[in-house]
Design a protein around this motif. Structure first.
Motif, PDB file in Angstrom:
ATOM      1  N   VAL A 380      43.067  48.953   0.061  1.00 44.16           N
ATOM      2  CA  VAL A 380      42.720  49.767   1.224  1.00 44.16           C
ATOM      3  C   VAL A 380      43.517  49.263   2.418  1.00 44.16           C
ATOM      4  CG1 VAL A 380      40.872  50.531   2.743  1.00 44.16           C
ATOM      5  CG2 VAL A 380      40.416  50.179   0.302  1.00 44.16           C
ATOM      6  N   ASP A 381      44.390  50.116   2.919  1.00 43.75           N
ATOM      7  CA  ASP A 381      45.235  49.759   4.057  1.00 43.75           C
ATOM      8  C   ASP A 381      44.376  49.719   5.327  1.00 43.75           C
ATOM      9  OD1 ASP A 381      47.121  49.477   6.035  1.00 43.75           O
ATOM     10  OD2 ASP A 381      48.514  50.941   5.174  1.00 43.75           O
ATOM     11  N   LYS A 383      45.204  50.098   8.176  1.00 39.43           N
ATOM     12  CA  LYS A 383      45.629  51.169   9.089  1.00 39.43           C
ATOM     13  C   LYS A 383      44.818  52.441   8.865  1.00 39.43           C
ATOM     14  CE  LYS A 383      50.438  49.666   9.750  1.00 39.43           C
ATOM     15  NZ  LYS A 383      51.865  50.021   9.544  1.00 39.43           N
ATOM     16  N   ASP A 384      44.412  52.685   7.606  1.00 36.29           N
ATOM     17  CA  ASP A 384      43.598  53.871   7.322  1.00 36.29           C
ATOM     18  C   ASP A 384      42.273  53.818   8.069  1.00 36.29           C
ATOM     19  OD1 ASP A 384      45.570  54.805   5.652  1.00 36.29           O
ATOM     20  OD2 ASP A 384      44.654  54.015   3.820  1.00 36.29           O
ATOM     21  N   HIS A 387      42.926  54.585  11.646  1.00 40.01           N
ATOM     22  CA  HIS A 387      43.131  56.034  11.834  1.00 40.01           C
ATOM     23  C   HIS A 387      41.790  56.758  11.906  1.00 40.01           C
ATOM     24  CE1 HIS A 387      47.381  55.686   9.819  1.00 40.01           C
ATOM     25  NE2 HIS A 387      47.373  55.278  11.083  1.00 40.01           N
ATOM     26  N   THR A 388      40.854  56.334  11.040  1.00 42.01           N
ATOM     27  CA  THR A 388      39.517  56.944  11.062  1.00 42.01           C
ATOM     28  C   THR A 388      38.836  56.685  12.399  1.00 42.01           C
ATOM     29  OG1 THR A 388      39.295  56.687   8.666  1.00 42.01           O
ATOM     30  CG2 THR A 388      37.263  56.994   9.924  1.00 42.01           C
ATOM     31  N   ARG A 420      46.496  62.525  14.385  1.00 40.38           N
ATOM     32  CA  ARG A 420      46.367  62.623  12.932  1.00 40.38           C
ATOM     33  C   ARG A 420      46.417  64.084  12.504  1.00 40.38           C
ATOM     34  NH1 ARG A 420      48.377  58.745  11.541  1.00 40.38           N
ATOM     35  NH2 ARG A 420      47.670  59.163   9.407  1.00 40.38           N
ATOM     36  N   GLU A 424      43.576  65.681   7.632  1.00 42.75           N
ATOM     37  CA  GLU A 424      42.938  64.361   7.570  1.00 42.75           C
ATOM     38  C   GLU A 424      41.619  64.365   8.337  1.00 42.75           C
ATOM     39  OE1 GLU A 424      43.957  59.801   8.982  1.00 42.75           O
ATOM     40  OE2 GLU A 424      45.625  61.097   8.330  1.00 42.75           O
TER      41      GLU A 424
END
Length: 493
Positions: A380-381, A383-384, A387-388, A420, A424
């Protein structure tokens, strides 16, 4: 530096291989309705190779395989309806036996202070572990520990302990680096008695390897303080060398327990499976990260479960509860039950999960997910997650509190604000609503969703049993903690 890094990567791969090869060996049996003695021998060969590649002590491997084989070829196993499951059960029980049957608590003095002497080689994480233990005792027992800086040889060792102490608000006694360590400990013990500290944690000197001068110094400190605990800090990445180090310190000091450090992620197996069997000394704690909260009690049954890829729900629940206070937990449960869980709560929970460690490691603790091939290489990055968060922070306060008002035009505005794609944003909102619905069902006592999520009724039931057991255990633990705090207050008066 590059050579050191490659060595660590090789060790990581070896420990990961232990879990993978054990699972592969056992899975061969699961594909057969009935198994023969020759099938068992083949599996035992795979298990032996897996343990040796994980750098488990040769004698430990030999005894372990012999014991499993003797039990596995019995008529009650070979002639049973599910022989593969029986063998998994035997392997699990023997792993637990090798690692020490059950968790072993700290030795405590009948009168304060309880003295804990930290020993080990340089680079094993001894000073950091001293701080982690002090923080654990302070947080869980409301104790007042004092740390003594008795390592006057390693550059900046005293400063490091002072920095650690400051970060957790625990006092450190030191007299610099020009005073004999035994004298430093003598004066530190006198101060602890005057201040009525509950615990004294002595950070002693280490070496790159065991030598006579070091051992003589440690023996003098032991003679002076008569410690209740002599905890040997061992780097779990060193495999069989960890066992040799443990034997060396134990021969001179008669250590009372071991702390395995750098047991992050899948770095498990070799040292954990060897130290107890060879030295007879229990592993009491394991360090799994750099944070001061990253010190856990060692549970042989949980480690065996993780090695076999069966998950570790109890540790997962404990990790979650470390960052929750009772009031917040009750408020969250009410929100889930009433289906009023919103994006503000979502962000708060996301940050709590991040504090527990890498998502992929947390997922492996869930029964059914640990063996899932689709999750084997999941990373799990971070960064993800950011972003959330960016998507949520682009919502208005009203939108965060009422996700149902997020119509298409609002979603387009949020996508533009967070930078984003609209797809997404839509996906995140959909997943949030699905998660909220599942949480409501589980909070209201419907564990059907949990059983489905864990890939089968057995795993789901195991998770449910683990949750219920942990709830009961925590209630008992909380009552005991309140009782102890009252006793300590009366004693200090």
């Amino acid at each position: 530096m590059k050579k050191w890094k490659n060595k660590n990567q090789e060790a990581l791969m070896a420990f990961e291989g232990l879990t993978e090869r054990l699972q592969n060996a056992i899975s061969k049996l699961k594909r057969k309705g009935k198994i023969s003695e020759s099938d068992v021998k083949e599996v035992m060969r795979e298990i032996r190779l897996a343990l040796l590649e994980a750098d488990v002590n040769f004698k430990v491997v030999k005894d372990f395989v012999k014991e499993v084989k003797n039990r596995a070829v019995g008529a009650e196993v070979l002639e049973s309806l599910t022989p593969a499951q029986q063998i998994v059960k035997i392997v699990n029980e023997e792993l637990i036996k090798v690692m020490g049957e059950s968790a072993v608590s700290l030795n405590k003095s009948k009168k304060i202070p309880t003295v804990i002497m930290m020993v080990g080689l340089q680079g094993a994480g001894k000073t950091t572990t001293a701080g982690k233990l002090a923080y654990k005792l302070k947080k869980e027992e409301n104790a007042r520990p004092l740390m003594i800086a008795a390592d006057v040889y390693r550059p900046a060792a005293v400063d490091q302990l002072k920095t650690v102490g400051k970060s957790i608000d625990v006092p450190v006694f030191e007299l610099g680096t020009d005073v004999d360590p035994v004298e430093i400990v003598r004066q530190g013990m006198k101060l602890a008695e005057e201040q009525k500290n509950d615990y004294v944690i002595i950070d002693t000197a280490g070496r790159l390897q065991i030598d006579e001068k070091l051992m003589n110094e440690l023996a003098r400190i032991k003679e002076l303080t008569h410690p209740d605990e002599i905890l040997l800090t061992v780097d779990s990445m060193t495999g069989q060398n960890a066992v040799e180090v443990a034997q060396g310190f134990n021969d001179t000091l008669d250590v009372t327990g071991v702390v395995l450090t750098k047991l992050d992620g899948d770095t498990r197996g070799g040292a954990a499976l060897s130290i107890r069997a060879v030295t007879g000394k229990p592993i009491k704690f394991i360090g799994q990260g750099e944070k001061m909260t990253a010190l856990d009690v060692f549970y042989p049954d949980r480690m065996a479960s993780r090695i076999l890829g069966m998950g570790d729900m109890l540790t997962l629940i404990e990790k979650a509860q470390q960052d929750f206070d009772q009031k917040k937990a009750e408020e969250l449960a009410d929100k889930m039950r009433e289906n009023t869980f919103d994006f503000n709560d979502f962000i708060e929970q996301m940050e709590q999960v991040q504090n527990m460690g890498p998502i992929e490691d947390i997922m492996k603790m869930i029964p059914g997910m640990a063996n899932n091939p689709a999750l084997k290489n999941v990373k799990v990055d971070p960064k993800d997650i950011e972003h959330t968060k960016a998507i949520v922070y682009s919502m208005t306060p009203d939108e965060r509190e009422d996700p149902d008002m997020l119509n298409p035009s609002r979603r387009r505005r949020i996508a533009a604000g967070s930078g984003r794609p609209i797809q997404e944003v839509n996906r995140m909102i959909k997943q949030f609503k699905q998660m909220r619905d599942m949480m409501q069902k589980m909070t209201n006592g419907n564990f059907g969703g949990m059983e489905n999520m864990f890939g089968g009724g057995v795993s789901g039931k195991l998770a449910k049993m683990s949750v219920n057991r942990m709830i009961k255990k925590n209630k008992k633990k909380k009552r005991a903690k309140i009782k102890k705090q009252k006793q300590q207050k009366r004693r200090k008066k």
